[in-house]
Design a protein around this motif. Structure first.
Motif, mmCIF file in Angstrom:
data_model
loop_
_atom_site.group_PDB
_atom_site.id
_atom_site.type_symbol
_atom_site.label_atom_id
_atom_site.label_comp_id
_atom_site.label_asym_id
_atom_site.label_seq_id
_atom_site.Cartn_x
_atom_site.Cartn_y
_atom_site.Cartn_z
ATOM 1 N N VAL A 272 5.390 3.025 11.112
ATOM 2 C CA VAL A 272 4.500 2.989 9.945
ATOM 3 C C VAL A 272 5.214 3.449 8.676
ATOM 4 C CG1 VAL A 272 2.359 3.872 8.948
ATOM 5 C CG2 VAL A 272 2.448 3.310 11.385
ATOM 6 N N LEU A 273 5.779 4.656 8.700
ATOM 7 C CA LEU A 273 6.458 5.175 7.509
ATOM 8 C C LEU A 273 7.667 4.330 7.103
ATOM 9 C CD1 LEU A 273 6.257 9.072 7.824
ATOM 10 C CD2 LEU A 273 4.865 7.535 6.435
ATOM 11 N N PRO A 274 8.545 3.902 8.049
ATOM 12 C CA PRO A 274 9.650 3.028 7.628
ATOM 13 C C PRO A 274 9.180 1.733 6.979
ATOM 14 C CG PRO A 274 10.142 3.958 9.772
ATOM 15 C CD PRO A 274 8.723 4.348 9.449
ATOM 16 N N VAL A 275 8.083 1.156 7.477
ATOM 17 C CA VAL A 275 7.564 -0.076 6.863
ATOM 18 C C VAL A 275 7.051 0.205 5.447
ATOM 19 C CG1 VAL A 275 5.702 -1.783 6.961
ATOM 20 C CG2 VAL A 275 7.028 -1.259 9.013
ATOM 21 N N LEU A 276 6.329 1.320 5.280
ATOM 22 C CA LEU A 276 5.805 1.665 3.954
ATOM 23 C C LEU A 276 6.940 1.956 2.969
ATOM 24 C CD1 LEU A 276 2.799 4.001 4.893
ATOM 25 C CD2 LEU A 276 2.676 1.651 4.062
ATOM 26 N N PHE A 277 7.981 2.637 3.446
ATOM 27 C CA PHE A 277 9.081 3.021 2.560
ATOM 28 C C PHE A 277 10.156 1.943 2.446
ATOM 29 C CE2 PHE A 277 7.287 7.226 3.105
ATOM 30 C CZ PHE A 277 7.564 7.846 1.889
ATOM 31 N N SER A 321 5.247 -1.796 -7.150
ATOM 32 C CA SER A 321 4.486 -1.201 -6.047
ATOM 33 C C SER A 321 3.135 -1.883 -5.851
ATOM 34 C CB SER A 321 4.295 0.298 -6.276
ATOM 35 O OG SER A 321 3.585 0.556 -7.463
ATOM 36 N N LEU A 322 2.503 -2.315 -6.931
ATOM 37 C CA LEU A 322 1.218 -3.013 -6.789
ATOM 38 C C LEU A 322 1.391 -4.353 -6.071
ATOM 39 C CD1 LEU A 322 -0.560 -2.285 -10.197
ATOM 40 C CD2 LEU A 322 -1.161 -1.410 -7.940
ATOM 41 N N TYR A 323 2.518 -5.010 -6.326
ATOM 42 C CA TYR A 323 2.796 -6.257 -5.604
ATOM 43 C C TYR A 323 2.974 -5.976 -4.106
ATOM 44 C CZ TYR A 323 5.631 -10.044 -3.690
ATOM 45 O OH TYR A 323 6.122 -11.028 -2.885
ATOM 46 N N ILE A 324 3.686 -4.886 -3.783
ATOM 47 C CA ILE A 324 3.882 -4.511 -2.373
ATOM 48 C C ILE A 324 2.540 -4.191 -1.712
ATOM 49 C CG2 ILE A 324 4.942 -2.824 -0.818
ATOM 50 C CD1 ILE A 324 6.891 -4.813 -2.103
ATOM 51 N N VAL A 325 1.635 -3.546 -2.458
ATOM 52 C CA VAL A 325 0.296 -3.255 -1.930
ATOM 53 C C VAL A 325 -0.404 -4.539 -1.515
ATOM 54 C CG1 VAL A 325 -2.016 -2.432 -2.525
ATOM 55 C CG2 VAL A 325 -0.027 -1.093 -3.186
ATOM 56 N N SER A 326 -0.308 -5.564 -2.358
ATOM 57 C CA SER A 326 -0.995 -6.826 -2.058
ATOM 58 C C SER A 326 -0.458 -7.464 -0.778
ATOM 59 C CB SER A 326 -0.847 -7.803 -3.234
ATOM 60 O OG SER A 326 0.490 -8.250 -3.369
ATOM 61 N N GLY A 340 6.096 -2.739 15.861
ATOM 62 C CA GLY A 340 5.847 -1.744 16.897
ATOM 63 C C GLY A 340 5.128 -2.227 18.121
ATOM 64 N N HIS A 341 4.760 -3.518 18.141
ATOM 65 C CA HIS A 341 4.028 -4.082 19.286
ATOM 66 C C HIS A 341 2.772 -3.267 19.592
ATOM 67 C CE1 HIS A 341 7.404 -6.756 20.057
ATOM 68 N NE2 HIS A 341 8.213 -5.715 20.048
ATOM 69 N N ASP A 342 2.115 -2.776 18.534
ATOM 70 C CA ASP A 342 0.942 -1.928 18.742
ATOM 71 C C ASP A 342 -0.030 -2.128 17.577
ATOM 72 O OD1 ASP A 342 -0.728 0.632 18.660
ATOM 73 O OD2 ASP A 342 0.397 0.901 20.524
ATOM 74 N N ALA A 343 -1.301 -2.357 17.897
ATOM 75 C CA ALA A 343 -2.314 -2.582 16.853
ATOM 76 C C ALA A 343 -2.525 -1.351 15.990
ATOM 77 C CB ALA A 343 -3.631 -3.002 17.505
ATOM 78 N N TYR A 344 -2.305 -0.153 16.563
ATOM 79 C CA TYR A 344 -2.476 1.091 15.807
ATOM 80 C C TYR A 344 -1.542 1.124 14.606
ATOM 81 C CZ TYR A 344 -1.618 6.015 14.652
ATOM 82 O OH TYR A 344 -1.431 7.190 13.985
ATOM 83 N N ALA A 345 -0.282 0.746 14.809
ATOM 84 C CA ALA A 345 0.689 0.750 13.708
ATOM 85 C C ALA A 345 0.243 -0.184 12.594
ATOM 86 C CB ALA A 345 2.073 0.357 14.225
ATOM 87 N N GLY A 346 -0.245 -1.374 12.960
ATOM 88 C CA GLY A 346 -0.694 -2.332 11.958
ATOM 89 C C GLY A 346 -1.882 -1.831 11.165
ATOM 90 N N MET A 351 -4.128 0.449 6.188
ATOM 91 C CA MET A 351 -4.949 1.516 5.626
ATOM 92 C C MET A 351 -4.198 2.308 4.557
ATOM 93 S SD MET A 351 -6.878 4.626 7.622
ATOM 94 C CE MET A 351 -8.068 3.521 8.368
ATOM 95 N N LEU A 352 -2.896 2.526 4.767
ATOM 96 C CA LEU A 352 -2.101 3.326 3.834
ATOM 97 C C LEU A 352 -1.520 2.505 2.684
ATOM 98 C CD1 LEU A 352 -0.175 5.679 6.283
ATOM 99 C CD2 LEU A 352 -1.806 6.388 4.532
ATOM 100 N N ALA A 353 -1.677 1.192 2.716
ATOM 101 C CA ALA A 353 -1.102 0.335 1.674
ATOM 102 C C ALA A 353 -1.496 0.757 0.250
ATOM 103 C CB ALA A 353 -1.477 -1.128 1.929
ATOM 104 N N PRO A 354 -2.774 1.075 -0.025
ATOM 105 C CA PRO A 354 -3.139 1.443 -1.399
ATOM 106 C C PRO A 354 -2.472 2.713 -1.929
ATOM 107 C CG PRO A 354 -5.097 0.808 -0.159
ATOM 108 C CD PRO A 354 -3.978 0.922 0.828
ATOM 109 N N VAL A 355 -1.909 3.545 -1.039
ATOM 110 C CA VAL A 355 -1.254 4.772 -1.511
ATOM 111 C C VAL A 355 0.218 4.526 -1.843
ATOM 112 C CG1 VAL A 355 -0.309 5.810 0.607
ATOM 113 C CG2 VAL A 355 -1.355 7.272 -1.116
ATOM 114 N N VAL A 356 0.716 3.316 -1.583
ATOM 115 C CA VAL A 356 2.109 2.969 -1.848
ATOM 116 C C VAL A 356 2.538 3.228 -3.295
ATOM 117 C CG1 VAL A 356 3.648 0.965 -2.114
ATOM 118 C CG2 VAL A 356 2.546 1.417 0.075
ATOM 119 N N PRO A 357 1.727 2.846 -4.323
ATOM 120 C CA PRO A 357 2.159 3.130 -5.708
ATOM 121 C C PRO A 357 2.412 4.614 -5.960
ATOM 122 C CG PRO A 357 0.345 1.567 -5.722
ATOM 123 C CD PRO A 357 0.481 2.046 -4.317
#
Length: 504
Positions: A272-277, A321-326, A340-346, A351-357
């Motif tokens: 999750v964190l590596p994908v966000l960052f 960052s707003l483009y990445i959120v979209s 991650g082959h897991d629905a939880y990660a997705g 859910m955390l996408a809007p906090v990316v900016p």
């Protein structure tokens, strides 16, 4: 100056892109070979080693980068002597830290990691601390001179060595019980750190530090000046480690088994964190370059000169960052399952996408604040951020379970980034434009999002897979996004106005 910064940033970004992609692939490989529980154990051990590294080098990379750059900005500076002070300080601190780690290996392995097998690997890690500290110091020196190629090559070589050892271990040695996961990590870290140090020492022999007869501060004064910089790394490091340790603990309190808690933690830290960052590579590289650039200008008595640069990087960070959120909001679930082959990660990524900016703004704002020498404010702000994050984690997980992690990230990032923006606005005596910074890119991203989705529905495209769909959607959405932003900045639009305005 801006062209030079752009070139260095692009180079660093390309190199980080390669290593980040490889890192993600390696995490997926290790996850498939050893399972998410072992991935969680690896994340905990890496968190411990990161903690030891930061404590042992006292944030010497930022210190050397900032103070050497300041000496370069002075008419009577002595960069070579400051670099020499940095080397001496890093050797003293890292040697003491290595001794502490070596002696405390048993209690750490038994009481914290709950595995007596960790004792020997932890003692092995102690030998890597001085090498890592000196490497950080030399990297900071080269960064002060904007010679970004040398530190990047050393980091890339270290990463490749470490990754090769871990893949061999995870693919062959660990499944056959020839080596434990703890020993594999220790060996990979030690060899990679010494590889990096050898490359840096060779480069330093070809680029001798600039010594002259100019008088500068003595070593005691230099060491005293490092205290705010050290605290600026110690506070977030200690609290971040505490937060990492609390995540599996709080998940267990919600009724999860130990294996499930470690699995959730492993997915969050390694997927999750590596994908966000991952998309923040450009921002991170730019932030690294901003520290010596702003420090040099400030030491030369020019703060006003940086207003345009500060304006541009903040505005570009928000737009990007707003483009990445979209994209993450649209494909977060699919990306999580792919990685991650897991629905939880997705679900966590979406859910955390809007906090990316706010996450990306923190990276760039911290670079500006460190360049301005406001390390005390940065430390206090980090203290507040982690108090908020840990408190909300302990409270929200009782009500929201694993989704409480997302709540803690939202609250801490939003509140403390507002404080950073307020500080920078006061220092530069500027007023951020709500229309330019937020409203205009928000309108552009919404228009691009809706237009791209509508075009896909109308055309009724049949994609051969999720990856081609993500690539095509992202490319089309980006073109529309940039076109709308350009229109809003054109003379035909009533939106055109300065992003920042001076109060005077």
């Amino acid at each position: 100056m801006k062209n030079s910064i752009a070139k260095d940033t692009i180079f660093l970004t390309v190199m980080q892109l390669v290593t980040q992609v490889l890192s993600l692939v390696i995490n997926i490989f290790i996850n498939n070979r050893l399972g998410t529980e072992n991935l969680g154990l690896m994340s905990l051990i890496n968190a411990f080693f990161t903690f030891a590294i930061i404590i042992s080098n006292g944030n010497i990379f930022v210190s050397a980068s900032r103070f050497v750059a300041e000496e370069r900005g002075k008419t009577d500076g002595n960069p070579g002597k400051i670099f020499f002070y940095s080397i001496i300080f890093s050797l003293i601190l890292s040697s003491l830290s290595a001794a502490v780690v070596f002696i405390s290996a048993r209690p750490v392995s038994v009481r914290i990691l709950h595995s007596a097998v960790c004792q020997k690997p932890i003692r092995m890690l102690a030998f890597a601390l001085p090498a890592a500290a000196v490497s950080s110091c030399i990297k900071g020196y080269f960064n002060a001179y904007r010679k970004v190629v040398i530190p990047t090559v050393s980091e890339t070589a270290a990463f490749l060595v470490r990754s090769f050892i871990m893949m061999i271990s995870a693919g062959i040695l660990i499944p056959q019980n020839r080596i434990t996961i703890y020993t594999a990590l220790s060996v990979s870290i030690i060899i990679s750190e010494f590889t990096s140090l050898c490359i840096l020492l060779f480069s330093l022999s070809k680029n001798h530090p600039e010594f002259n007869k100019n008088k500068t501060i003595g070593f005691p004064a230099y060491a005293a000046g490092l205290i705010p910089v050290m605290l600026n790394s110690y506070i977030p490091c200690i609290l971040s480690t505490a937060n990492d340790a609390l995540v599996p603990y709080t998940l267990k309190q919600t009724g999860c088994s130990t294996a499930l808690a470690l699995s959730r933690y492993g997915l969050f830290e390694a997927v999750v964190l590596p994908v966000l960052f991952f998309p923040s590579m450009f921002i991170s590289c730019l932030s690294t370059i901003l520290v010596p650039e702003i420090s040099k200008q400030r030491a030369g008595g020019s703060t006003v000169q940086n207003i345009g640069l500060v304006n541009d990087v903040i505005s570009a960070t928000i737009i990007y960052s707003l483009y990445i959120v979209s994209i993450m909001s649209r494909f977060g679930n699919d990306i999580g399952i792919l990685a991650g082959h897991d629905a939880y990660a997705g679900k966590m990524i979406a859910m955390l996408a809007p906090v990316v900016p706010f996450i990306y703004l923190e990276i760039i704002l911290e670079g500006i604040i460190k360049g301005l020498g406001k390390h005390t404010f940065s430390s206090l702000n980090y203290l507040a951020e982690y108090i908020i994050r840990i408190s909300s984690l302990l409270i929200s997980t009782h009500f929201a379970g694993c989704w409480g992690i997302a709540v803690s990230y939202y609250l801490s990032n939003i509140i403390c980034n507002i404080a950073r923006i307020v500080l920078i606005s006061k220092i530069y005596d500027i007023r951020p434009s709500f229309r330019q910074f937020l409203l205009k890119p928000s309108i552009a991203v919404i228009v691009s999002w809706q237009c791209t989705s509508a075009a896909g529905n109308i055309a009724d495209l049949k994609y051969p897979g999720i990856i081609p769909e993500i690539i095509i959607y992202s490319a089309v959405s980006l073109l529309i996004y940039l076109a709308v932003l350009r229109f809003l900045d054109s003379p035909l639009s009533l939106w055109k106005m300065p992003a920042l305005s001076n109060n005077h």
